[in-house]
Design an enzyme around this catalytic site. Structure first.
Site, PDB file in Angstrom:
ATOM      1  N   ALA A 121       0.845  -1.182  -0.031  1.00  0.00           N
ATOM      2  CA  ALA A 121      -0.119   0.154  -0.095  1.00  0.00           C
ATOM      3  C   ALA A 121       0.843   1.363   0.024  1.00  0.00           C
ATOM      4  O   ALA A 121       0.470   2.437  -0.141  1.00  0.00           O
ATOM      5  CB  ALA A 121      -0.985   0.084   1.359  1.00  0.00           C
ATOM      6  N   ASN A 187       0.686  -5.258   7.870  1.00  0.00           N
ATOM      7  CA  ASN A 187       1.358  -5.264   6.882  1.00  0.00           C
ATOM      8  C   ASN A 187       2.398  -4.361   6.279  1.00  0.00           C
ATOM      9  O   ASN A 187       3.460  -4.275   5.754  1.00  0.00           O
ATOM     10  CB  ASN A 187       0.332  -5.584   5.416  1.00  0.00           C
ATOM     11  CG  ASN A 187      -0.270  -6.932   5.630  1.00  0.00           C
ATOM     12  OD1 ASN A 187       0.495  -7.926   5.800  1.00  0.00           O
ATOM     13  ND2 ASN A 187      -1.722  -6.812   5.449  1.00  0.00           N
ATOM     14  N   HIS A 217      -0.745   6.983   5.197  1.00  0.00           N
ATOM     15  CA  HIS A 217       0.543   6.242   5.721  1.00  0.00           C
ATOM     16  C   HIS A 217       1.736   7.547   5.427  1.00  0.00           C
ATOM     17  O   HIS A 217       1.792   8.074   4.388  1.00  0.00           O
ATOM     18  CB  HIS A 217       0.905   5.251   4.658  1.00  0.00           C
ATOM     19  CG  HIS A 217      -0.188   4.108   4.488  1.00  0.00           C
ATOM     20  ND1 HIS A 217      -0.467   3.366   5.674  1.00  0.00           N
ATOM     21  CD2 HIS A 217      -0.907   3.794   3.603  1.00  0.00           C
ATOM     22  CE1 HIS A 217      -1.684   2.453   5.316  1.00  0.00           C
ATOM     23  NE2 HIS A 217      -1.742   2.778   4.230  1.00  0.00           N
TER      24      HIS A 217
HETATM   25  N1  LIG Z   1       1.154  -5.949   1.749  1.00  0.00           N
HETATM   26  C1  LIG Z   1       0.084  -4.534   2.035  1.00  0.00           C
HETATM   27  O1  LIG Z   1       0.386  -3.687   1.882  1.00  0.00           O
HETATM   28  C2  LIG Z   1      -1.433  -5.118   2.137  1.00  0.00           C
HETATM   29  C3  LIG Z   1      -2.479  -4.378   2.015  1.00  0.00           C
HETATM   30  C4  LIG Z   1      -3.756  -4.946   2.098  1.00  0.00           C
HETATM   31  C5  LIG Z   1      -3.924  -6.073   2.107  1.00  0.00           C
HETATM   32  N2  LIG Z   1      -2.905  -7.093   2.495  1.00  0.00           N
HETATM   33  C6  LIG Z   1      -3.054  -8.603   2.864  1.00  0.00           C
HETATM   34  O2  LIG Z   1      -3.207  -9.307   1.514  1.00  0.00           O
HETATM   35  C7  LIG Z   1      -4.069 -10.271   1.781  1.00  0.00           C
HETATM   36  C8  LIG Z   1      -5.002 -10.394   0.999  1.00  0.00           C
HETATM   37  O3  LIG Z   1      -5.944  -9.259   0.960  1.00  0.00           O
HETATM   38  P1  LIG Z   1      -7.524  -9.369   0.244  1.00  0.00           P
HETATM   39  O4  LIG Z   1      -7.851  -7.602   0.477  1.00  0.00           O
HETATM   40  O5  LIG Z   1      -7.420  -9.849  -0.905  1.00  0.00           O
HETATM   41  O6  LIG Z   1      -8.305 -10.160   1.469  1.00  0.00           O
HETATM   42  P2  LIG Z   1      -9.709 -10.609   1.066  1.00  0.00           P
HETATM   43  O7  LIG Z   1     -10.042 -11.065   2.557  1.00  0.00           O
HETATM   44  O8  LIG Z   1     -10.597  -9.863   0.158  1.00  0.00           O
HETATM   45  O9  LIG Z   1      -9.410 -12.028   0.521  1.00  0.00           O
HETATM   46  C9  LIG Z   1      -8.473 -12.909   0.953  1.00  0.00           C
HETATM   47  C10 LIG Z   1      -9.053 -14.129   0.687  1.00  0.00           C
HETATM   48  O10 LIG Z   1      -8.074 -15.309   1.002  1.00  0.00           O
HETATM   49  C11 LIG Z   1      -8.553 -16.389   1.429  1.00  0.00           C
HETATM   50  N3  LIG Z   1      -7.884 -17.271   2.290  1.00  0.00           N
HETATM   51  C12 LIG Z   1      -7.386 -17.021   3.864  1.00  0.00           C
HETATM   52  N4  LIG Z   1      -6.816 -17.890   4.283  1.00  0.00           N
HETATM   53  C13 LIG Z   1      -6.637 -18.881   3.256  1.00  0.00           C
HETATM   54  C14 LIG Z   1      -5.856 -20.029   3.035  1.00  0.00           C
HETATM   55  N5  LIG Z   1      -5.080 -20.506   4.143  1.00  0.00           N
HETATM   56  N6  LIG Z   1      -5.959 -20.929   1.935  1.00  0.00           N
HETATM   57  C15 LIG Z   1      -6.751 -20.446   0.944  1.00  0.00           C
HETATM   58  N7  LIG Z   1      -7.501 -19.400   0.934  1.00  0.00           N
HETATM   59  C16 LIG Z   1      -7.345 -18.464   2.091  1.00  0.00           C
HETATM   60  C17 LIG Z   1      -9.946 -15.899   2.376  1.00  0.00           C
HETATM   61  O11 LIG Z   1     -10.922 -17.050   2.217  1.00  0.00           O
HETATM   62  C18 LIG Z   1     -10.132 -14.930   1.295  1.00  0.00           C
HETATM   63  O12 LIG Z   1     -11.140 -15.244   0.250  1.00  0.00           O
HETATM   64  C19 LIG Z   1      -4.281 -10.242   3.526  1.00  0.00           C
HETATM   65  O13 LIG Z   1      -3.764 -11.039   4.117  1.00  0.00           O
HETATM   66  C20 LIG Z   1      -4.134  -8.898   3.708  1.00  0.00           C
HETATM   67  O14 LIG Z   1      -3.922  -8.588   5.109  1.00  0.00           O
HETATM   68  C21 LIG Z   1      -1.518  -6.432   2.221  1.00  0.00           C
END
Ligand SMILES: NC(=O)c1ccc[n+]([C@@H]2O[C@H](COP(=O)([O-])OP(=O)(O)OC[C@H]3O[C@@H](n4cnc5c(N)ncnc54)[C@H](O)[C@@H]3O)[C@@H](O)[C@H]2O)c1
Length: 264
Positions: A121, A187, A217
């Site tokens: 992000a 994150n 941020h």
């Molecule tokens: N790096 C960054 O700056 C940043 C920013 C935002 C989100 N994220 C992270 O990215 C990830 C995805 O975000 P999103 O918005 O797509 O989330 P989301 O909740 O929309 O989608 C995540 C999906 O992954 C599935 N899931 C979770 N654990 C699983 C597993 N062990 N096996 C299979 N499927 C699984 C969930 O059921 C869900 O459908 C999250 O962990 C979030 O914290 C990172």
């Protein structure tokens, strides 16, 4: 044939990755790994194999992209890396666990593969990470969000989030304690820490601010290179208001840089 990606998770970020596969034509989705309870719903939306476990994988992906959760990083990251498959990780907060971080490193070394950590992000991760090589003196990160965004976190014990009239700093401390106490907000702090001075020396502040409507941020860095001040007001993804749209685009960039003809 375009390189085939294994997508882990099928939520907001994965949806954007799927869109980019079609729009760029630089890679295709070879399979999607989801939790068993999501299998049917996801298969209805996709014409590629939907699997529940790596044992069901029928091909060798050119790359895997974890777009799921800390738990998924733990379950699939080391196995894939040991098999020599590069892994893009979006749930970077998972790496605040030193044991998992070390396991991922050693799996990557064993498999001759790479763990790819996108900027997510925030802007400037390339610059922070480059500045390391000239020596860093101080790296601080401030997360400023509307009070409601901090509900369900330890901020509730410090501030009356429903009745705030002015900004309240509800957390000051290391990135390590921030990742432990605010796992759902970990994150960005983790990414700044991994790019720069590490989890113990990166200073984090979290602010509940009734005068803002976006997630802001702010990153401040000083070192041998000079000084840098970065700030971003991120727009969320409609499919998941907790996720900044740039986090999804940054995951796509990492995939395209790995699988496309040019990395930029
Ligand atoms: N790096 C960054 O700056 C940043 C920013 C935002 C989100 N994220 C992270 O990215 C990830 C995805 O975000 P999103 O918005 O797509 O989330 P989301 O909740 O929309 O989608 C995540 C999906 O992954 C599935 N899931 C979770 N654990 C699983 C597993 N062990 N096996 C299979 N499927 C699984 C969930 O059921 C869900 O459908 C999250 O962990 C979030 O914290 C990172």
């Amino acid at each position: 044939m375009t390189p085939q990606l294994l997508l882990i998770g099928y939520g907001a970020i994965a949806g954007e990755v799927k869109r980019a596969a079609v729009e760029t034509g630089l890679f295709s989705i070879g399979a999607v790994l989801v939790r068993p309870e999501r299998h049917e719903a996801v298969q209805r939306d996709l014409d590629v194999p939907v699997i529940g476990d790596l044992a069901d994988l029928q091909f060798r992906p050119a790359l895997a992209a974890e777009c799921a959760s800390h738990e998924a990083v733990r379950a699939y990251g080391p196995v894939l890396l040991r098999r020599g498959i590069d892994v893009v990780v979006t749930s970077i907060g998972a790496l605040s666990d030193d044991a998992l971080h070390e396991e991922l490193h050693s799996a990557a070394r064993q498999g001759g593969a790479q763990l790819v950590l996108p900027a997510g992000a925030i802007p400037g991760v390339d610059a922070i990470s480059a500045a390391r090589f000239g020596g860093l003196e101080k790296v601080s990160y401030t997360s400023r969000k509307p009070p409601g965004a901090w509900k369900g976190t330890p901020a509730e014990q410090v501030a009356d989030l429903d009745n705030l009239r002015e900004a309240v700093v509800h957390y000051t401390g290391s990135a390590r304690a921030a990742a432990r106490d605010y796992p759902k907000n970990a994150n960005v702090a983790a990414t700044v820490a991994l790019a720069g001075l590490g989890f113990d020396l990166t200073e984090v502040r979290m602010i509940a601010d009734p005068d803002v409507s976006e997630n802001i941020h702010e990153i401040s860095v000083s070192g041998g290179f000079g000084t840098m001040e970065l700030s971003i007001k991120g727009r969320p993804l409609p499919s998941n208001p907790k996720t900044s749209s740039l986090a999804a685009y940054s995951a796509i960039r990492a995939i395209v840089n790995k699988l496309g003809p040019v990395a930029v």
